[in-house]
Design an enzyme around this catalytic site. Structure first.
Site, short mmCIF file in Angstrom:
data_model
loop_
_atom_site.label_atom_id
_atom_site.label_comp_id
_atom_site.label_asym_id
_atom_site.label_seq_id
_atom_site.Cartn_x
_atom_site.Cartn_y
_atom_site.Cartn_z
N ASP A 151 -12.45 15.21 -6.01
CA ASP A 151 -12.43 16.45 -6.80
C ASP A 151 -13.67 16.43 -7.70
O ASP A 151 -14.52 15.54 -7.56
CB ASP A 151 -11.12 16.52 -7.62
N LYS A 183 0.86 -1.20 0.00
CA LYS A 183 0.00 0.00 0.00
C LYS A 183 0.89 1.25 0.00
O LYS A 183 1.73 1.42 0.88
CB LYS A 183 -0.91 0.02 1.23
N THR A 232 -11.87 7.55 10.07
CA THR A 232 -12.01 7.10 11.47
C THR A 232 -11.54 8.17 12.45
O THR A 232 -11.80 8.07 13.64
CB THR A 232 -11.20 5.80 11.73
N ARG A 238 3.12 -0.96 10.69
CA ARG A 238 4.23 -1.07 11.64
C ARG A 238 4.46 -2.44 12.26
O ARG A 238 5.61 -2.79 12.53
CB ARG A 238 4.08 0.02 12.71
N LYS A 293 -6.86 8.52 -2.09
CA LYS A 293 -8.12 9.14 -1.65
C LYS A 293 -8.54 10.31 -2.54
O LYS A 293 -8.68 11.45 -2.09
CB LYS A 293 -8.00 9.60 -0.19
N ASP A 330 -3.22 4.38 -2.27
CA ASP A 330 -4.14 4.96 -1.27
C ASP A 330 -4.05 6.49 -1.37
O ASP A 330 -3.48 7.14 -0.50
CB ASP A 330 -3.71 4.45 0.11
#
Ligand code: C5P
Length: 243
Positions: free
Chosen positions: A72, A40, A129, A221, A69, A67
């Protein structure tokens, strides 16, 4: 798990490469050579290293979730979707808040960019989130609960032709119920038992997330910051195969 074998378990893991530059990201990618996990790439790395880095991942045999996002006007998102499809992204995302016209435009861009070849999966970001109930109601001006907003955005994404959403695995049940079992759920907030929470608060283990209905697990991580990233990923795969 439903899918069989270690290969297919690895294919459900997306390693979040949250790095500022290609060198550090490639250090980890090299350690995972030959494992068929996804990579990703988010805004931080893409804005620094651009398409060349995505091509490098593709050359190394990984599927790539871009990723970025997108959000527009429809014409601009159509063009962006065309470009990321031409680049070879296997999945990318757009904000459902851009509305159905924007999401349909993204799907048109995908068809144009693929030129008859394989189409990437397009998924939606519903409500971030990081949005609290107060922020949603008072700042953004959307009434109702965060959970209702997530479901409404997911249904809008589905009606606009998108394949799925990024969501917490904790929401997997209500999203599969609202959008059907074929609707793809990509879920971050995954922590193997005993690993550091970092800045995540509501987490599930990889096996719990799959059991809840996740299709792809975004894990950063716990793999990238491990002293041995390959061993960390292999142990997650083992957990999934035996779950
Ligand atoms: O390192 P960690 O496993 O926490 O990384 C999770 C990845 O998923 C990061 O790239 C983060 O930006 C992303 N993400 C998240 N929570 C969301 C949406 C995306 O952690 N709600």
């Amino acid at each position: 798990m439903n899918a069989n074998g270690a290969g297919s378990a690895a294919e459900r893991i997306m390693v979040a490469l949250d790095y500022q530059e290609a060198g550090s990201a490639l250090d980890v990618v090299r350690k995972l050579d030959g494992i068929p996990c996804w990579m990703k790439v988010g805004m931080e790395l893409f804005y620094a290293e651009g398409p060349a880095f995505v091509r490098e991942l593709k050359d190394r045999g990984h599927k790539v979730f871009l990723d970025l996002k997108l959000h527009d006007i429809p014409n601009t998102v159509r063009g962006a979707a065309r470009s990321v499809t031409r680049l070879g992204a296997d999945m990318f995302n757009v904000h459902a808040a851009g509305g159905s016209a924007m999401m349909r435009a993204a799907m048109e861009g995908v068809v144009q960019g693929a030129e008859g070849g394989a189409l990437p999966q397009v998924i939606a970001v519903t409500q971030l989130t990081s949005t609290s109930q107060d922020m949603l109601n008072e700042e953004i001006g959307i009434a109702g609960s965060v959970a209702d907003t997530v479901v409404r955005y997911a249904q809008l994404a589905k009606a606009s032709g998108l394949q799925g959403v990024v969501a917490s695995a904790q929401e997997a049940g209500i999203l599969k119920e609202a959008c059907g079992s074929g609707f793809v759920l990509v879920t971050p907030g995954i922590r193997p038992a005993g690993s550091s929470m970092d800045d995540q608060s509501r987490v599930l283990t990889p096996a719990q997330a799959l059991a809840a209905g996740s299709d792809y697990l975004v894990i950063g991580r716990p793999i990238t910051a491990a002293s041995d990233p390959r061993a960390a990923l292999e142990s997650i795969v083992k957990e999934l195969v035996h779950s």
